[in-house]
Design an enzyme around this catalytic site. Sequence first.
Site, mmCIF file in Angstrom:
data_model
loop_
_atom_site.group_PDB
_atom_site.id
_atom_site.type_symbol
_atom_site.label_atom_id
_atom_site.label_comp_id
_atom_site.label_asym_id
_atom_site.label_seq_id
_atom_site.Cartn_x
_atom_site.Cartn_y
_atom_site.Cartn_z
ATOM 1 N N ASN A 46 0.820 -1.211 0.166
ATOM 2 C CA ASN A 46 0.188 -0.044 0.058
ATOM 3 C C ASN A 46 0.847 1.366 0.025
ATOM 4 O O ASN A 46 0.401 2.232 -0.578
ATOM 5 C CB ASN A 46 -0.945 0.038 1.184
ATOM 6 C CG ASN A 46 -2.060 -1.170 0.867
ATOM 7 O OD1 ASN A 46 -2.245 -1.492 -0.087
ATOM 8 N ND2 ASN A 46 -3.112 -0.725 1.917
ATOM 9 N N GLU A 47 1.978 1.051 0.780
ATOM 10 C CA GLU A 47 2.970 2.207 0.586
ATOM 11 C C GLU A 47 4.455 1.925 0.704
ATOM 12 O O GLU A 47 4.714 0.604 1.451
ATOM 13 C CB GLU A 47 2.829 3.331 1.676
ATOM 14 C CG GLU A 47 1.805 4.390 1.497
ATOM 15 C CD GLU A 47 0.429 4.171 2.015
ATOM 16 O OE1 GLU A 47 -0.421 4.822 1.655
ATOM 17 O OE2 GLU A 47 0.214 3.064 2.711
ATOM 18 N N THR A 48 5.153 2.315 0.088
ATOM 19 C CA THR A 48 6.726 2.080 0.004
ATOM 20 C C THR A 48 7.293 3.256 0.430
ATOM 21 O O THR A 48 7.157 4.443 -0.051
ATOM 22 C CB THR A 48 7.480 1.599 -1.122
ATOM 23 O OG1 THR A 48 6.777 0.263 -1.415
ATOM 24 C CG2 THR A 48 8.867 1.447 -1.172
#
Length: 297
Positions: A46-48
Site C-alpha cells: 500500500n505504501e513504500t
Amino acid sequence: MKSVTVYHYDAFSTEPNKGNPAGVVLNGDKLTDNEMQEIAFKAGFNETAFIMNSDAADLRIRYFTPGHEMNLCGHGTMAAIYALKKKGLLKQKDTLTIETLAGILPIKIGALSDADILITMKQASPQFAEFTGSVEALADSIGLVKEDIDDTLPILYGSTGIWTLLLPIKKLETFKKMKPNNELFPSLLKERPKASLHPFCLETYDDNAHMHARHFSSPYSGTIEDPVTGTASGVMGAYFASYINSHFEKTLNLLVEQGQEMEKDGRVMVHITKNKDQFDIEITGSAVFVKEFEVVL
C-alpha cells in the site's frame, strides 16, 4: 537496468505477516521520482517509504502507493524508522525529525523490551471538514445500508496529514460484511474526491481498545484496503477527543484496533494533548522485519 533492494516490514505489529506491510528503500537520493513510483508499483505494498537526506531535518521520507505519491504515511514511517534503528543507522539517537510533504515532524524512539523498540511520531495538526453528500449512497459504496450508519455522530473529513472520510458505524458485526466499491468514492466525496473512506465504531474485539476501524483506499492509490492505518488512527483520535469525549483535562490515550477482518490484527496507540485551541496528535507503534527482495528497473 539496475536493481534496488526493498525491505519488507510489518508495522503496528511485532509478529510477521500481521499489522500493515510496508516497503522501505534506504537510498532514495539515488532514485528519480519515476523510479520511486515504479518501485512502489512493482513492490505492491500500500505504501513504500524512501529514505533520503534532508537540509531541513534529520532525514527526509517520501511515500509512494502503487499509484501516486502521498504526503504522509504512518505505517511507512514506523517501518522506515524501525529499519534505520535496527540497522544501526541512527546510532544512539532517540529523538529526531523527519521532513515530509505534510511538514517536519518529530519522532521519538523508546523501548518496547530489551529486544525491541516503540516509535512515536507526531502528526500534523488535525483538520475537519463537512461532508454534504448522500449518506445512503455512501453506505451503499461499502455494501451497507443507511441504517448501519451511526447518526448520533457526525460524518466528517479529517486529516492529520492525509484526508480521509470518518464514517461512524453502529455495530462491530457490520464490519465483516463491508465490500468497498472504491471506484465510486470520488463521485461521492465531492468536497475531497481523492480522500479515502474510514468507517469506525466504538465496539471492539479487544476489550482494551477504544475504537475499531477499516480503511478503504482512494482508487487513485491503486490499492483497495489498508490493513492498519497510522494517519487515519491519528485523526480518529482527534475526532474522539472532539466529538465523543471532549471533557478530558489535558491528555487522552487511546488504543485503536484495525485489520481483524483481514487477519492482520494491528494496534495503534494514539496520544491526544490539548494545546491551547487545538490538539497535538501522536501515534505509537512498533514493526517487525519480514524479508528483503530486489526490484529491477
